[in-house]
Write a protein that holds these residues in place. Structure first.
Motif, mmCIF file in Angstrom:
data_model
loop_
_atom_site.group_PDB
_atom_site.id
_atom_site.type_symbol
_atom_site.label_atom_id
_atom_site.label_comp_id
_atom_site.label_asym_id
_atom_site.label_seq_id
_atom_site.Cartn_x
_atom_site.Cartn_y
_atom_site.Cartn_z
ATOM 1 N N ILE A 45 0.845 -1.192 0.000
ATOM 2 C CA ILE A 45 0.000 0.000 0.000
ATOM 3 C C ILE A 45 0.883 1.245 0.000
ATOM 4 O O ILE A 45 1.893 1.302 0.696
ATOM 5 C CB ILE A 45 -0.900 0.040 1.267
ATOM 6 C CG1 ILE A 45 -1.769 -1.197 1.356
ATOM 7 C CG2 ILE A 45 -1.777 1.281 1.279
ATOM 8 C CD1 ILE A 45 -2.478 -1.335 2.693
ATOM 9 N N HIS A 46 0.477 2.258 -0.740
ATOM 10 C CA HIS A 46 1.118 3.574 -0.684
ATOM 11 C C HIS A 46 0.143 4.522 -0.001
ATOM 12 O O HIS A 46 -0.995 4.669 -0.438
ATOM 13 C CB HIS A 46 1.443 4.087 -2.091
ATOM 14 C CG HIS A 46 1.833 5.519 -2.102
ATOM 15 N ND1 HIS A 46 1.134 6.470 -2.787
ATOM 16 C CD2 HIS A 46 2.835 6.175 -1.477
ATOM 17 C CE1 HIS A 46 1.699 7.650 -2.600
ATOM 18 N NE2 HIS A 46 2.726 7.493 -1.805
ATOM 19 N N CYS A 53 0.222 4.043 7.546
ATOM 20 C CA CYS A 53 0.971 2.827 7.205
ATOM 21 C C CYS A 53 1.134 1.935 8.433
ATOM 22 O O CYS A 53 0.998 0.714 8.347
ATOM 23 C CB CYS A 53 2.337 3.177 6.630
ATOM 24 S SG CYS A 53 2.327 3.472 4.862
ATOM 25 N N SER A 84 -8.400 -9.536 2.066
ATOM 26 C CA SER A 84 -8.913 -8.720 0.959
ATOM 27 C C SER A 84 -9.682 -7.508 1.473
ATOM 28 O O SER A 84 -9.552 -6.407 0.932
ATOM 29 C CB SER A 84 -9.827 -9.554 0.065
ATOM 30 O OG SER A 84 -9.103 -10.603 -0.513
ATOM 31 N N LEU A 87 -7.162 -4.878 2.808
ATOM 32 C CA LEU A 87 -6.471 -4.219 1.695
ATOM 33 C C LEU A 87 -7.402 -3.282 0.936
ATOM 34 O O LEU A 87 -7.008 -2.177 0.573
ATOM 35 C CB LEU A 87 -5.879 -5.263 0.748
ATOM 36 C CG LEU A 87 -4.736 -6.100 1.315
ATOM 37 C CD1 LEU A 87 -4.314 -7.165 0.317
ATOM 38 C CD2 LEU A 87 -3.551 -5.230 1.702
ATOM 39 N N ASP A 88 -8.630 -3.711 0.706
ATOM 40 C CA ASP A 88 -9.588 -2.867 -0.009
ATOM 41 C C ASP A 88 -9.925 -1.601 0.758
ATOM 42 O O ASP A 88 -10.163 -0.548 0.162
ATOM 43 C CB ASP A 88 -10.880 -3.640 -0.310
ATOM 44 C CG ASP A 88 -10.676 -4.714 -1.356
ATOM 45 O OD1 ASP A 88 -9.651 -4.676 -2.065
ATOM 46 O OD2 ASP A 88 -11.536 -5.599 -1.456
ATOM 47 N N TRP A 90 -7.884 0.111 2.601
ATOM 48 C CA TRP A 90 -6.782 1.057 2.489
ATOM 49 C C TRP A 90 -6.466 1.428 1.047
ATOM 50 O O TRP A 90 -6.009 2.518 0.773
ATOM 51 C CB TRP A 90 -5.519 0.481 3.135
ATOM 52 C CG TRP A 90 -5.623 0.438 4.610
ATOM 53 C CD1 TRP A 90 -5.889 -0.657 5.376
ATOM 54 C CD2 TRP A 90 -5.480 1.524 5.520
ATOM 55 N NE1 TRP A 90 -5.924 -0.305 6.702
ATOM 56 C CE2 TRP A 90 -5.664 1.030 6.821
ATOM 57 C CE3 TRP A 90 -5.208 2.880 5.359
ATOM 58 C CZ2 TRP A 90 -5.592 1.842 7.948
ATOM 59 C CZ3 TRP A 90 -5.132 3.685 6.476
ATOM 60 C CH2 TRP A 90 -5.320 3.158 7.754
ATOM 61 N N ARG A 91 -6.691 0.526 0.118
ATOM 62 C CA ARG A 91 -6.251 0.719 -1.251
ATOM 63 C C ARG A 91 -6.960 1.811 -2.035
ATOM 64 O O ARG A 91 -6.336 2.413 -2.911
ATOM 65 C CB ARG A 91 -6.347 -0.595 -2.015
ATOM 66 C CG ARG A 91 -5.247 -0.706 -3.024
ATOM 67 C CD ARG A 91 -5.307 -1.993 -3.777
ATOM 68 N NE ARG A 91 -4.668 -3.040 -3.022
ATOM 69 C CZ ARG A 91 -5.093 -4.280 -2.962
ATOM 70 N NH1 ARG A 91 -6.168 -4.646 -3.612
ATOM 71 N NH2 ARG A 91 -4.449 -5.174 -2.269
ATOM 72 N N ASN A 94 -4.958 4.940 -3.029
ATOM 73 C CA ASN A 94 -3.676 5.045 -3.684
ATOM 74 C C ASN A 94 -3.529 4.391 -5.053
ATOM 75 O O ASN A 94 -3.011 4.983 -5.946
ATOM 76 C CB ASN A 94 -2.598 4.495 -2.746
ATOM 77 C CG ASN A 94 -2.896 3.080 -2.332
ATOM 78 O OD1 ASN A 94 -2.874 2.197 -3.162
ATOM 79 N ND2 ASN A 94 -3.215 2.865 -1.075
ATOM 80 N N GLY A 97 -0.994 -1.749 -6.251
ATOM 81 C CA GLY A 97 -1.541 -3.093 -6.145
ATOM 82 C C GLY A 97 -0.620 -4.003 -5.365
ATOM 83 O O GLY A 97 0.426 -3.589 -4.889
ATOM 84 N N THR A 98 -1.014 -5.244 -5.254
ATOM 85 C CA THR A 98 -0.175 -6.214 -4.570
ATOM 86 C C THR A 98 0.034 -7.409 -5.475
ATOM 87 O O THR A 98 -0.662 -7.592 -6.460
ATOM 88 C CB THR A 98 -0.820 -6.717 -3.261
ATOM 89 O OG1 THR A 98 -1.926 -7.540 -3.610
ATOM 90 C CG2 THR A 98 -1.256 -5.579 -2.377
#
Length: 100
Positions: A45-46, A53, A84, A87-88, A90-91, A94, A97-98
């Motif tokens: 993640i950025h 973070c 998932s 990640l979703d 936070w994603r 930005n 991807g991973t």
């Protein structure tokens, strides 16, 4: 054309299987922080803030996942469906991807 990969030394805040690295391009600060899964060296993640973070890393670390494997396809476990969701959450901020 073949892509040539090489290792580079970076300074990062390390906690368990994760590292938080200040994003840089050609040695200059690029803005934000990159959460990296160390064993696979996959960027996760950025985010703009270090605090975010750290929070994301803590949420990921709490999941029952095989974090210490160095093979991206093996980063799985009983909490894979929850992975998932984390990640979703936070994603959307930005676009990084991973490899999972």
């Amino acid at each position: 054309m073949r892509k040539i990969l090489h290792a580079a030394t970076v300074q990062a805040l390390v906690s368990g299987p994760f590292a938080i690295h200040r994003r840089q391009v050609f040695g200059e600060a690029f803005g934000g922080y990159l959460l990296i899964h160390l064993p696979t060296q996959v960027p996760i993640i950025h985010l703009d803030r270090l605090r975010d973070c750290r929070t994301a890393a803590a949420e990921l670390a709490a999941l029952n996942i095989r974090w210490w494997t160095c093979i991206p396809q093996e980063v799985r476990g009983p909490d894979t469906p929850r992975l998932s969701g984390v990640l979703d959450r936070w994603r959307p901020c930005n676009g990084v991807g991973t490899g999972w």
